[in-house]
Design a protein around this motif. Sequence first.
Motif, PDB file in Angstrom:
ATOM      1  N   ALA A  73      -7.218 -16.100 -35.099  1.00 39.65           N
ATOM      2  CA  ALA A  73      -7.249 -15.095 -34.098  1.00 39.65           C
ATOM      3  C   ALA A  73      -7.035 -15.963 -32.597  1.00 39.65           C
ATOM      4  O   ALA A  73      -7.289 -16.348 -31.682  1.00 39.65           O
ATOM      5  N   ARG A  74      -7.870 -17.823 -33.176  1.00 34.54           N
ATOM      6  CA  ARG A  74      -6.869 -18.263 -31.323  1.00 34.54           C
ATOM      7  C   ARG A  74      -6.142 -18.177 -31.347  1.00 34.54           C
ATOM      8  O   ARG A  74      -5.876 -18.569 -30.560  1.00 34.54           O
ATOM      9  N   ALA A  75      -5.228 -18.630 -32.387  1.00 38.04           N
ATOM     10  CA  ALA A  75      -3.460 -18.478 -32.288  1.00 38.04           C
ATOM     11  C   ALA A  75      -2.859 -17.543 -31.955  1.00 38.04           C
ATOM     12  O   ALA A  75      -2.037 -17.506 -30.622  1.00 38.04           O
ATOM     13  N   ALA A  76      -3.566 -16.627 -31.622  1.00 41.14           N
ATOM     14  CA  ALA A  76      -2.957 -15.614 -31.157  1.00 41.14           C
ATOM     15  C   ALA A  76      -3.038 -15.408 -30.259  1.00 41.14           C
ATOM     16  O   ALA A  76      -2.448 -14.854 -28.981  1.00 41.14           O
ATOM     17  N   TYR A  77      -5.100 -15.697 -29.637  1.00 43.23           N
ATOM     18  CA  TYR A  77      -5.523 -15.965 -28.388  1.00 43.23           C
ATOM     19  C   TYR A  77      -4.512 -16.780 -27.247  1.00 43.23           C
ATOM     20  O   TYR A  77      -4.287 -16.448 -26.460  1.00 43.23           O
ATOM     21  N   LYS A 136     -12.212 -19.076 -20.358  1.00 42.32           N
ATOM     22  CA  LYS A 136     -13.252 -20.222 -21.263  1.00 42.32           C
ATOM     23  C   LYS A 136     -12.714 -19.837 -22.518  1.00 42.32           C
ATOM     24  O   LYS A 136     -12.664 -20.091 -23.357  1.00 42.32           O
ATOM     25  N   GLY A 137     -12.172 -17.934 -22.593  1.00 44.92           N
ATOM     26  CA  GLY A 137     -11.837 -18.052 -24.188  1.00 44.92           C
ATOM     27  C   GLY A 137     -13.233 -16.767 -24.516  1.00 44.92           C
ATOM     28  O   GLY A 137     -14.597 -16.667 -23.765  1.00 44.92           O
ATOM     29  N   PRO A 138     -13.060 -15.812 -25.041  1.00 46.67           N
ATOM     30  CA  PRO A 138     -14.385 -15.204 -26.148  1.00 46.67           C
ATOM     31  C   PRO A 138     -14.970 -15.874 -26.941  1.00 46.67           C
ATOM     32  O   PRO A 138     -14.821 -17.185 -26.742  1.00 46.67           O
ATOM     33  N   TRP A 139     -16.494 -15.163 -27.169  1.00 49.40           N
ATOM     34  CA  TRP A 139     -17.589 -16.159 -27.751  1.00 49.40           C
ATOM     35  C   TRP A 139     -16.716 -17.008 -28.789  1.00 49.40           C
ATOM     36  O   TRP A 139     -17.620 -17.644 -29.192  1.00 49.40           O
ATOM     37  N   TRP A 140     -16.553 -16.257 -29.833  1.00 51.38           N
ATOM     38  CA  TRP A 140     -16.004 -15.983 -30.661  1.00 51.38           C
ATOM     39  C   TRP A 140     -14.686 -17.039 -31.244  1.00 51.38           C
ATOM     40  O   TRP A 140     -14.284 -18.739 -31.535  1.00 51.38           O
ATOM     41  N   TYR A 141     -13.561 -17.985 -30.073  1.00 52.77           N
ATOM     42  CA  TYR A 141     -13.199 -18.814 -30.139  1.00 52.77           C
ATOM     43  C   TYR A 141     -13.670 -20.018 -29.957  1.00 52.77           C
ATOM     44  O   TYR A 141     -13.218 -21.183 -29.752  1.00 52.77           O
ATOM     45  N   ARG A 142     -15.168 -20.282 -28.821  1.00 52.80           N
ATOM     46  CA  ARG A 142     -15.789 -21.445 -28.634  1.00 52.80           C
ATOM     47  C   ARG A 142     -16.315 -21.868 -29.750  1.00 52.80           C
ATOM     48  O   ARG A 142     -17.439 -23.184 -29.782  1.00 52.80           O
ATOM     49  N   VAL A 143     -17.027 -20.733 -30.948  1.00 56.82           N
ATOM     50  CA  VAL A 143     -17.984 -21.586 -31.655  1.00 56.82           C
ATOM     51  C   VAL A 143     -17.066 -22.664 -32.614  1.00 56.82           C
ATOM     52  O   VAL A 143     -15.673 -22.177 -32.944  1.00 56.82           O
TER      53      VAL A 143
END
Length: 74
Positions: A65-69, A12-19
Amino acid sequence: MDQSRGSDSRPKGPWWYRVPPVAVVVITYAVTGVVIFTVVSESAMAWAGGGLALGLLAAFVQGAARAAYDERHR
């Protein structure tokens, strides 16, 4: 119990990814506006402009950050 429902093979990814990006802008806008209003200036233009600028910058950083992730976990 059937546990196949809702299971996703991708993390699901880190918490900041889902905000949502809108939440990032609004939260940063509010916090920056309060800080500018109490510390720097009581001018509405100063806290509104500063809050909006930093809110949009925060959304941009979150998008990067999302793109890098996504690139690392493709």
